[in-house]
Design a protein around this motif. Structure first.
Motif, PDB file in Angstrom:
ATOM      1  N   SER A 186       6.580  -4.299 -21.642  1.00 36.80           N
ATOM      2  CA  SER A 186       7.588  -5.387 -20.998  1.00 36.80           C
ATOM      3  C   SER A 186       7.271  -5.335 -19.450  1.00 36.80           C
ATOM      4  CB  SER A 186       9.093  -4.628 -21.462  1.00 36.80           C
ATOM      5  OG  SER A 186       8.788  -3.110 -20.967  1.00 36.80           O
ATOM      6  N   ILE A 187       6.141  -5.961 -19.195  1.00 34.20           N
ATOM      7  CA  ILE A 187       5.792  -5.949 -17.688  1.00 34.20           C
ATOM      8  C   ILE A 187       6.788  -7.313 -16.911  1.00 34.20           C
ATOM      9  CG2 ILE A 187       4.178  -6.152 -15.708  1.00 34.20           C
ATOM     10  CD1 ILE A 187       2.598  -4.385 -17.935  1.00 34.20           C
ATOM     11  N   THR A 188       7.177  -6.590 -16.124  1.00 33.33           N
ATOM     12  CA  THR A 188       7.695  -7.933 -15.954  1.00 33.33           C
ATOM     13  C   THR A 188       7.020  -8.404 -14.092  1.00 33.33           C
ATOM     14  OG1 THR A 188       9.968  -6.634 -14.268  1.00 33.33           O
ATOM     15  CG2 THR A 188      10.775  -7.286 -16.403  1.00 33.33           C
ATOM     16  N   SER A 189       7.608  -9.688 -13.199  1.00 33.58           N
ATOM     17  CA  SER A 189       6.920 -10.127 -11.916  1.00 33.58           C
ATOM     18  C   SER A 189       7.317  -9.199 -10.877  1.00 33.58           C
ATOM     19  CB  SER A 189       6.515 -11.305 -12.025  1.00 33.58           C
ATOM     20  OG  SER A 189       8.496 -11.628 -12.192  1.00 33.58           O
ATOM     21  N   THR A 190       8.784  -8.382 -11.078  1.00 37.72           N
ATOM     22  CA  THR A 190       9.109  -8.270 -10.392  1.00 37.72           C
ATOM     23  C   THR A 190       9.564  -6.298 -10.266  1.00 37.72           C
ATOM     24  OG1 THR A 190      11.291  -7.886 -11.600  1.00 37.72           O
ATOM     25  CG2 THR A 190      11.301  -9.701  -9.737  1.00 37.72           C
ATOM     26  N   GLY A 191       8.688  -5.711 -11.463  1.00 40.36           N
ATOM     27  CA  GLY A 191       8.410  -5.146 -11.005  1.00 40.36           C
ATOM     28  C   GLY A 191       6.980  -4.503 -10.144  1.00 40.36           C
ATOM     29  N   GLY A 192       6.745  -3.199 -10.185  1.00 37.90           N
ATOM     30  CA  GLY A 192       5.900  -2.829  -9.437  1.00 37.90           C
ATOM     31  C   GLY A 192       4.372  -2.564 -10.292  1.00 37.90           C
ATOM     32  N   VAL A 193       4.680  -2.837 -11.251  1.00 40.09           N
ATOM     33  CA  VAL A 193       3.449  -2.652 -12.063  1.00 40.09           C
ATOM     34  C   VAL A 193       2.213  -3.697 -11.684  1.00 40.09           C
ATOM     35  CG1 VAL A 193       2.192  -2.847 -14.796  1.00 40.09           C
ATOM     36  CG2 VAL A 193       4.450  -1.470 -14.501  1.00 40.09           C
ATOM     37  N   PRO A 194       2.612  -4.962 -11.686  1.00 34.52           N
ATOM     38  CA  PRO A 194       1.027  -5.840 -11.026  1.00 34.52           C
ATOM     39  C   PRO A 194       1.161  -5.751  -9.938  1.00 34.52           C
ATOM     40  CG  PRO A 194       3.460  -6.920 -12.126  1.00 34.52           C
ATOM     41  CD  PRO A 194       3.795  -5.331 -12.364  1.00 34.52           C
ATOM     42  N   LEU A 195       1.602  -5.479  -9.374  1.00 33.80           N
ATOM     43  CA  LEU A 195       1.332  -5.570  -7.703  1.00 33.80           C
ATOM     44  C   LEU A 195       0.773  -4.704  -7.507  1.00 33.80           C
ATOM     45  CD1 LEU A 195       2.437  -6.888  -4.762  1.00 33.80           C
ATOM     46  CD2 LEU A 195       4.242  -5.310  -4.695  1.00 33.80           C
ATOM     47  N   GLY A 196       0.336  -3.175  -7.772  1.00 30.31           N
ATOM     48  CA  GLY A 196      -0.219  -2.464  -7.460  1.00 30.31           C
ATOM     49  C   GLY A 196      -1.790  -3.031  -7.813  1.00 30.31           C
ATOM     50  N   PRO A 197      -2.716  -3.800  -8.754  1.00 31.30           N
ATOM     51  CA  PRO A 197      -3.487  -3.777  -8.997  1.00 31.30           C
ATOM     52  C   PRO A 197      -4.205  -5.342  -8.043  1.00 31.30           C
ATOM     53  CG  PRO A 197      -3.062  -3.774 -11.360  1.00 31.30           C
ATOM     54  CD  PRO A 197      -1.774  -3.555 -10.715  1.00 31.30           C
ATOM     55  N   TRP A 198      -3.013  -6.087  -8.410  1.00 24.76           N
ATOM     56  CA  TRP A 198      -3.135  -7.038  -7.465  1.00 24.76           C
ATOM     57  C   TRP A 198      -3.413  -6.905  -5.922  1.00 24.76           C
ATOM     58  CZ3 TRP A 198      -3.004 -12.296  -8.453  1.00 24.76           C
ATOM     59  CH2 TRP A 198      -2.488 -13.670  -7.775  1.00 24.76           C
ATOM     60  N   ALA A 199      -2.325  -6.089  -4.837  1.00 26.30           N
ATOM     61  CA  ALA A 199      -2.909  -5.726  -3.519  1.00 26.30           C
ATOM     62  C   ALA A 199      -3.778  -5.413  -3.114  1.00 26.30           C
ATOM     63  CB  ALA A 199      -1.648  -4.919  -3.486  1.00 26.30           C
ATOM     64  N   ALA A 200      -4.086  -3.842  -3.983  1.00 27.67           N
ATOM     65  CA  ALA A 200      -5.547  -3.140  -3.875  1.00 27.67           C
ATOM     66  C   ALA A 200      -6.990  -3.638  -3.516  1.00 27.67           C
ATOM     67  CB  ALA A 200      -5.444  -2.207  -5.306  1.00 27.67           C
ATOM     68  N   SER A 201      -6.938  -5.348  -5.566  1.00 24.21           N
ATOM     69  CA  SER A 201      -7.321  -5.450  -5.293  1.00 24.21           C
ATOM     70  C   SER A 201      -8.276  -6.932  -4.397  1.00 24.21           C
ATOM     71  CB  SER A 201      -7.963  -6.335  -6.971  1.00 24.21           C
ATOM     72  OG  SER A 201      -7.763  -5.601  -7.512  1.00 24.21           O
ATOM     73  N   TYR A 202      -6.918  -7.131  -3.824  1.00 20.73           N
ATOM     74  CA  TYR A 202      -7.501  -8.194  -3.095  1.00 20.73           C
ATOM     75  C   TYR A 202      -7.537  -7.578  -1.617  1.00 20.73           C
ATOM     76  CZ  TYR A 202      -6.815 -11.866  -5.072  1.00 20.73           C
ATOM     77  OH  TYR A 202      -6.800 -13.867  -6.144  1.00 20.73           O
ATOM     78  N   SER A 203      -7.653  -6.299  -0.959  1.00 23.96           N
ATOM     79  CA  SER A 203      -7.529  -5.566  -0.037  1.00 23.96           C
ATOM     80  C   SER A 203      -9.553  -5.421  -0.318  1.00 23.96           C
ATOM     81  CB  SER A 203      -6.814  -4.443   0.190  1.00 23.96           C
ATOM     82  OG  SER A 203      -7.516  -3.318   1.077  1.00 23.96           O
ATOM     83  N   GLY A 204      -9.531  -4.906  -1.196  1.00 25.62           N
ATOM     84  CA  GLY A 204     -10.893  -4.389  -1.510  1.00 25.62           C
ATOM     85  C   GLY A 204     -11.853  -5.671  -1.183  1.00 25.62           C
ATOM     86  N   ILE A 205     -11.649  -6.978  -1.499  1.00 23.89           N
ATOM     87  CA  ILE A 205     -11.404  -8.307  -1.385  1.00 23.89           C
ATOM     88  C   ILE A 205     -12.319  -8.490   0.034  1.00 23.89           C
ATOM     89  CG2 ILE A 205     -11.631 -10.678  -1.881  1.00 23.89           C
ATOM     90  CD1 ILE A 205     -10.126 -10.062  -4.990  1.00 23.89           C
ATOM     91  N   ASN A 206     -10.779  -8.524   0.545  1.00 29.57           N
ATOM     92  CA  ASN A 206     -11.469  -8.936   2.263  1.00 29.57           C
ATOM     93  C   ASN A 206     -12.346  -7.749   2.398  1.00 29.57           C
ATOM     94  OD1 ASN A 206      -9.944 -10.156   4.168  1.00 29.57           O
ATOM     95  ND2 ASN A 206      -9.231  -8.175   5.403  1.00 29.57           N
ATOM     96  N   GLN A 207     -12.209  -6.350   2.445  1.00 31.32           N
ATOM     97  CA  GLN A 207     -13.600  -5.571   3.049  1.00 31.32           C
ATOM     98  C   GLN A 207     -14.323  -5.884   2.739  1.00 31.32           C
ATOM     99  OE1 GLN A 207     -10.815  -1.476   1.875  1.00 31.32           O
ATOM    100  NE2 GLN A 207     -12.330  -1.222   3.028  1.00 31.32           N
ATOM    101  N   ALA A 208     -14.816  -6.851   2.052  1.00 34.52           N
ATOM    102  CA  ALA A 208     -15.965  -6.734   1.014  1.00 34.52           C
ATOM    103  C   ALA A 208     -16.108  -8.000   1.803  1.00 34.52           C
ATOM    104  CB  ALA A 208     -16.123  -7.098  -0.255  1.00 34.52           C
ATOM    105  N   ASN A 209     -16.033  -9.294   2.227  1.00 39.62           N
ATOM    106  CA  ASN A 209     -15.777 -10.049   2.993  1.00 39.62           C
ATOM    107  C   ASN A 209     -15.818  -9.900   4.460  1.00 39.62           C
ATOM    108  OD1 ASN A 209     -15.140 -11.901   0.808  1.00 39.62           O
ATOM    109  ND2 ASN A 209     -13.185 -12.371   1.742  1.00 39.62           N
TER     110      ASN A 209
END
Length: 416
Positions: free
Chosen positions: A60-83
């Protein structure tokens, strides 16, 4: 400033180490990428108190809960380091050609790994291949979502290049040619590009540097075994929380018991399957079940295996099944995994496409339990909606609402 921080070889080596460190956060391999795909599926049962975890278990994951933000934010942070590393390499005068080549390969591999995780969870996402350093860069990075096909095309292009740049030797905790090929096999299989999935699994299997461990439990007890292709390294000073969340508190076990192996998972292990005793145990006194692949509660220094040889055998078996290969060829790859687990080879009567896919899915469930494969396996084989009882829109997760708020060009996944 990046042009000052990444202007010499020593700084570049530190930045490359930092790319690996970016994987070691709760939203990625220190917990969520390992646990959530099994709990969103049917391998783990929620037994904790965190409501974010309850959303995953209840699907029952929602867009406002913290579940999707964790992998989204951490992945883009890692992408930026690689960039950052990719952008800096050509401008570092004292960087040897050998290190420049290897660092580029590592950055491409790690950026690809982040995009693999993003596209599997969310579908198409914005492709960002330049560093974000200033508020102006951040504004420019607020762009529409690319299609899923475009994200996979970037991943394939980068991993193919990385495979030609990385060393063809096993290096604990580092990207190698074998790791790039293994990740490509996974990526191709996910897209049903079966010939490519088979052709990337085969050189890893034939590499000679990777071997199936004699005992399944050795993968977790010994760490960095010959079967491991890419394994994230942890220490007591750079730890993860896997064991803490899996183990109970009673009996001196010292954990939190936030989730535990489901009855369905436990019953999936047939009699004499040696993988069972390495995967779960019973709490003294209460008899409650808990996961045991990660067990270093005190130190938190369990490594996390991202890619290993058993997956390549099962990838090739699945790809060959869809390609119409002889059933004996498919069974031979499945039996490599079964026989290590102490099981008899598959009977020759397992010879139809459907029967072989079912056998592969069964082996994947028990072989990779608690490793973050189950939901993606069910979805890829078209079984997720039926097995999990979810509507089609929940095959993808919602784009995090905080990201939607700051980037008006993002369009939410249907149903959320």
């Amino acid at each position: 400033a990046a042009d000052e921080a990444l202007n010499n070889a020593r700084a570049m080596a530190a930045a490359v180490n930092g790319m690996y460190d970016a994987l070691q956060v709760d939203g990625l391999y220190s917990r969520q990428l390992v646990i959530y795909p099994d709990m969103y599926a049917d391998n783990l049962v929620f037994s904790g108190t965190f409501q974010t975890d309850a959303q995953v278990f209840n699907r029952s994951i929602t867009s406002t809960g913290g579940v999707p933000l964790g992998p989204w934010a951490a992945s883009y942070s890692g992408i930026n380091q690689a960039n950052e590393v990719l952008a800096a390499i050509p401008n570092v005068a004292d960087l040897s050609q050998a290190n420049a080549t290897r660092f580029r390969g590592e950055a491409l591999f790690l950026r690809s790994l982040h995009y693999v995780n993003l596209v599997r969870y969310f579908g198409g996402v914005p492709i960002i291949t330049e560093p974000t350093r200033t508020t102006g860069d951040a504004a420019a990075a607020a762009r529409p979502r690319n299609t899923m096909a475009e994200v996979y095309a970037l991943i394939e292009r980068d991993l193919n290049e990385a495979a030609g740049l990385l060393p063809d030797t096993r290096i604990n905790g580092r990207a190698t040619m074998g790791a790039a090929q293994a990740l490509l096999s996974r990526v191709y299989l996910e897209q049903h590009k079966d010939a490519q999935a088979r052709d990337m699994a085969t050189p890893v299997i034939n590499n000679g540097q990777y071997e199936m461990t004699a005992n399944f439990a050795d993968l977790w007890v010994q760490q960095n075994t010959q079967e491991s292709i890419f394994e994230i390294q942890y220490t007591i000073t750079d730890s993860n929380a896997q064991a803490f969340w899996l183990f109970p508190a009673r009996g001196g076990l010292g954990g939190r018991w936030g989730y535990n192996p489901s009855a369905g998972l436990r019953s999936a292990f047939v009699e004499n399957d040696t993988r069972a005793e390495a995967t779960f145990a019973r709490e003294p006194g209460s008899g409650r079940f808990y996961g045991t692949k990660y067990f270093r509660v005190d130190g938190g220094d369990d490594n996390v295996i991202v890619l290993r040889l058993a997956e390549m055998y099962l990838n090739r078996a699945e790809a060959n099944t869809r390609l119409g290969a002889d059933a004996a060829v498919v069974r031979a790859d499945i039996n490599v995994v079964r026989q290590r687990a102490g099981l008899q080879p598959l009977m020759e009567t397992v010879n139809t496409r459907d029967a072989l896919i079912e056998a592969i899915l069964q082996e994947r469930r028990v072989e990779f339990a608690l490793e973050g494969h189950r939901f993606f396996d069910l979805r890829r084989t078209g079984r997720a909606m039926e097995v999990l009882g979810i509507p089609e829109f929940r095959l993808l997760w919602p784009i995090p609402e905080p990201e939607m708020d700051v980037n008006e060009q993002l369009v939410q996944n249907p149903g959320y």
